[in-house]
Design a protein around this motif. Structure first.
Motif, mmCIF file in Angstrom:
data_model
loop_
_atom_site.group_PDB
_atom_site.id
_atom_site.type_symbol
_atom_site.label_atom_id
_atom_site.label_comp_id
_atom_site.label_asym_id
_atom_site.label_seq_id
_atom_site.Cartn_x
_atom_site.Cartn_y
_atom_site.Cartn_z
ATOM 1 N N ARG A 28 0.829 -1.207 0.000
ATOM 2 C CA ARG A 28 0.000 0.000 0.000
ATOM 3 C C ARG A 28 0.865 1.260 0.000
ATOM 4 O O ARG A 28 0.459 2.299 -0.502
ATOM 5 C CB ARG A 28 -0.898 0.018 1.246
ATOM 6 N N ALA A 29 2.054 1.130 0.569
ATOM 7 C CA ALA A 29 2.968 2.271 0.610
ATOM 8 C C ALA A 29 3.747 2.431 -0.697
ATOM 9 O O ALA A 29 4.528 3.362 -0.847
ATOM 10 C CB ALA A 29 3.940 2.121 1.772
ATOM 11 N N GLY A 30 3.544 1.519 -1.639
ATOM 12 C CA GLY A 30 4.176 1.639 -2.946
ATOM 13 C C GLY A 30 5.241 0.623 -3.247
ATOM 14 O O GLY A 30 5.758 0.572 -4.368
ATOM 15 N N SER A 31 5.624 -0.202 -2.260
ATOM 16 C CA SER A 31 6.651 -1.217 -2.508
ATOM 17 C C SER A 31 6.066 -2.408 -3.261
ATOM 18 O O SER A 31 4.896 -2.743 -3.101
ATOM 19 C CB SER A 31 7.242 -1.707 -1.184
ATOM 20 N N LYS A 32 6.901 -3.030 -4.053
ATOM 21 C CA LYS A 32 6.520 -4.290 -4.683
ATOM 22 C C LYS A 32 6.902 -5.401 -3.707
ATOM 23 O O LYS A 32 8.051 -5.478 -3.264
ATOM 24 C CB LYS A 32 7.243 -4.469 -6.014
ATOM 25 N N VAL A 33 5.942 -6.259 -3.342
ATOM 26 C CA VAL A 33 6.145 -7.203 -2.242
ATOM 27 C C VAL A 33 5.843 -8.629 -2.694
ATOM 28 O O VAL A 33 4.814 -8.893 -3.331
ATOM 29 C CB VAL A 33 5.242 -6.852 -1.035
ATOM 30 N N LEU A 34 6.739 -9.539 -2.334
ATOM 31 C CA LEU A 34 6.552 -10.964 -2.577
ATOM 32 C C LEU A 34 6.431 -11.683 -1.240
ATOM 33 O O LEU A 34 7.311 -11.567 -0.388
ATOM 34 C CB LEU A 34 7.729 -11.540 -3.362
ATOM 35 N N ALA A 35 5.358 -12.435 -1.045
ATOM 36 C CA ALA A 35 5.177 -13.264 0.148
ATOM 37 C C ALA A 35 5.470 -14.715 -0.223
ATOM 38 O O ALA A 35 4.911 -15.238 -1.192
ATOM 39 C CB ALA A 35 3.748 -13.133 0.674
ATOM 40 N N ILE A 36 6.363 -15.352 0.545
ATOM 41 C CA ILE A 36 6.756 -16.741 0.280
ATOM 42 C C ILE A 36 6.274 -17.623 1.427
ATOM 43 O O ILE A 36 6.454 -17.283 2.606
ATOM 44 C CB ILE A 36 8.279 -16.886 0.150
ATOM 45 N N ASP A 37 5.695 -18.760 1.077
ATOM 46 C CA ASP A 37 5.167 -19.693 2.080
ATOM 47 C C ASP A 37 6.072 -20.920 2.174
ATOM 48 O O ASP A 37 6.224 -21.665 1.215
ATOM 49 C CB ASP A 37 3.746 -20.120 1.686
ATOM 50 N N PHE A 38 6.659 -21.123 3.372
ATOM 51 C CA PHE A 38 7.472 -22.311 3.622
ATOM 52 C C PHE A 38 6.761 -23.285 4.558
ATOM 53 O O PHE A 38 7.399 -24.201 5.081
ATOM 54 C CB PHE A 38 8.824 -21.912 4.223
ATOM 55 N N ASP A 39 5.480 -23.100 4.740
ATOM 56 C CA ASP A 39 4.698 -23.940 5.659
ATOM 57 C C ASP A 39 3.873 -24.938 4.857
ATOM 58 O O ASP A 39 3.116 -24.558 3.953
ATOM 59 C CB ASP A 39 3.776 -23.068 6.507
ATOM 60 N N VAL A 40 4.003 -26.222 5.186
ATOM 61 C CA VAL A 40 3.307 -27.279 4.452
ATOM 62 C C VAL A 40 1.789 -27.117 4.490
ATOM 63 O O VAL A 40 1.076 -27.656 3.631
ATOM 64 C CB VAL A 40 3.717 -28.667 5.014
ATOM 65 N N ARG A 56 -1.323 -24.909 -6.897
ATOM 66 C CA ARG A 56 0.004 -24.652 -7.445
ATOM 67 C C ARG A 56 0.969 -24.185 -6.358
ATOM 68 O O ARG A 56 0.563 -23.567 -5.381
ATOM 69 C CB ARG A 56 -0.078 -23.576 -8.538
ATOM 70 N N GLY A 57 2.247 -24.496 -6.551
ATOM 71 C CA GLY A 57 3.260 -24.088 -5.601
ATOM 72 C C GLY A 57 4.631 -24.494 -6.092
ATOM 73 O O GLY A 57 4.778 -25.141 -7.126
ATOM 74 N N PHE A 58 5.660 -24.124 -5.308
ATOM 75 C CA PHE A 58 7.032 -24.354 -5.779
ATOM 76 C C PHE A 58 7.683 -25.603 -5.202
ATOM 77 O O PHE A 58 8.613 -26.150 -5.802
ATOM 78 C CB PHE A 58 7.892 -23.130 -5.459
ATOM 79 N N VAL A 59 7.218 -26.103 -4.071
ATOM 80 C CA VAL A 59 7.948 -27.162 -3.375
ATOM 81 C C VAL A 59 7.951 -28.472 -4.155
ATOM 82 O O VAL A 59 8.982 -29.159 -4.232
ATOM 83 C CB VAL A 59 7.379 -27.367 -1.954
ATOM 84 N N ALA A 60 6.826 -28.834 -4.758
ATOM 85 C CA ALA A 60 6.732 -30.109 -5.470
ATOM 86 C C ALA A 60 7.745 -30.203 -6.613
ATOM 87 O O ALA A 60 8.217 -31.293 -6.948
ATOM 88 C CB ALA A 60 5.315 -30.308 -6.009
ATOM 89 N N LYS A 61 8.090 -29.055 -7.206
ATOM 90 C CA LYS A 61 9.003 -29.054 -8.353
ATOM 91 C C LYS A 61 10.359 -28.441 -8.020
ATOM 92 O O LYS A 61 11.209 -28.289 -8.904
ATOM 93 C CB LYS A 61 8.369 -28.262 -9.510
ATOM 94 N N ALA A 62 10.554 -28.076 -6.753
ATOM 95 C CA ALA A 62 11.759 -27.326 -6.383
ATOM 96 C C ALA A 62 13.046 -28.085 -6.668
ATOM 97 O O ALA A 62 14.049 -27.495 -7.086
ATOM 98 C CB ALA A 62 11.697 -26.938 -4.913
ATOM 99 N N PHE A 80 2.591 -10.169 -4.764
ATOM 100 C CA PHE A 80 2.849 -11.464 -5.380
ATOM 101 C C PHE A 80 3.005 -12.499 -4.277
ATOM 102 O O PHE A 80 3.393 -12.171 -3.150
ATOM 103 C CB PHE A 80 4.120 -11.406 -6.232
ATOM 104 N N VAL A 81 2.699 -13.756 -4.603
ATOM 105 C CA VAL A 81 2.831 -14.817 -3.612
ATOM 106 C C VAL A 81 3.466 -16.042 -4.254
ATOM 107 O O VAL A 81 3.187 -16.368 -5.418
ATOM 108 C CB VAL A 81 1.460 -15.172 -2.974
ATOM 109 N N LEU A 82 4.369 -16.666 -3.509
ATOM 110 C CA LEU A 82 4.988 -17.929 -3.935
ATOM 111 C C LEU A 82 4.472 -18.994 -2.981
ATOM 112 O O LEU A 82 4.993 -19.174 -1.879
ATOM 113 C CB LEU A 82 6.510 -17.820 -3.870
ATOM 114 N N PRO A 83 3.409 -19.721 -3.384
ATOM 115 C CA PRO A 83 2.792 -20.689 -2.466
ATOM 116 C C PRO A 83 3.649 -21.938 -2.274
ATOM 117 O O PRO A 83 4.401 -22.335 -3.164
ATOM 118 C CB PRO A 83 1.473 -21.052 -3.168
ATOM 119 N N TYR A 84 3.505 -22.546 -1.113
ATOM 120 C CA TYR A 84 4.140 -23.837 -0.852
ATOM 121 C C TYR A 84 3.603 -24.867 -1.840
ATOM 122 O O TYR A 84 4.356 -25.618 -2.450
ATOM 123 C CB TYR A 84 3.839 -24.266 0.587
#
Length: 266
Positions: A28-40, A56-62, A80-84
């Protein structure tokens, strides 16, 4: 590229909700933000409106992909979000083993994202020690530890101060800080614990989030607290914490322009 790790020795302290709402506040303050999930549990994505059916997520193909940026989902605006993601037990175990055995596995996978100009990364972890938390700690700029305003959380302060979360000093860059969550002025024990933590932690306590039913309702509707109830006590508390984090890390709040992807040079 500031990297913020949100971790706690205790479950149920509002860690994932705090991660998501801090991401919203910074964006909201103008930053571009990525949230990453490392929780199963793969729950962080739900705070950004990703449908429950989207697994969809990154862990299965990491372990098969050196670059994890293609698994990033755009959730609107600067967020943006990078789901588990959904995984089998063997995929989860293989991921944790690579994190433990290959000290460069995580930095390779996140290299494109961690080197993206101006991107703020905020990562959510399962409660307690984990291979992901230990692996990413050497890259992190700040650790944020949410605790509840209760005696169970209070008893865990020595656990954290004795480096039990990662086996070493929690952060060697900007440091580690605390947030007291769901402080309830109507309950004496909650007031007492909050007061003790304020005195014990001093400047390491970035803020107190007061108990607010709007947070539960916002989660149920898959909205941020800022969209659901922008004048609520929790929205005020979380925004104040986000500003303190930005100040500690020297985060440029951005130009206020909404960006829609993470393509280099965009």
């Amino acid at each position: 590229m500031p990297l913020i790790c949100v971790c706690s020795p205790k479950g149920g302290v509002g860690k994932t909700t705090l991660t998501a709402n801090l991401a919203y506040a910074l964006s909201r303050a103008g930053s571009k933000v990525l949230a990453i999930d490392f929780d199963v549990q793969n729950a962080l994505r739900l705070h950004f409106g990703v449908p429950l059916s989207d697994t969809r997520g990154f862990v299965a193909k990491a372990t098969e992909n050196a670059d994890w940026s293609p698994f990033v989902l755009t959730t609107g605006g600067n967020l943006f979000v990078l789901p588990y993601g959904e995984t089998t037990e063997s995929q989860r175990v293989a991921f944790d083993e690579r994190l433990t055995q290959d000290e460069h596995f995580l930095s390779r996978g996140l290299s494109t994202l961690l080197n993206y100009p101006g991107l703020v990364v905020i990562a959510d972890f399962p409660p307690g020690p984990s291979p992901a938390l230990k692996a990413i700690s050497r890259l992190a700029d700040l650790h944020l530890i949410p605790l509840m305003a209760d005696t169970a959380s209070l008893s865990l302060l020595p656990y954290i101060e004795n480096h039990r979360l990662t086996g070493e000093e929690l952060n060697q860059k900007a440091g580690h800080y605390f947030v007291v969550n769901q402080s309830d002025n109507r309950r004496q024990i909650s007031r007492d614990v909050t007061g003790f933590m304020e005195q014990r932690l001093g400047d390491r306590l970035l803020g107190v989030i007061h108990r607010d039913e709007s947070v539960v309702e916002a989660n149920a509707s898959q909205q941020s607290i800022f969209d659901f109830s922008p004048v609520s006590a929790a929205a005020f508390d979380i925004e104040l914490i986000s500003k303190k984090i930005a100040g500690i890390l020297g985060v440029n709040v951005g130009d206020g322009v909404v960006h829609n992807d993470l393509r280099p040079g965009f």
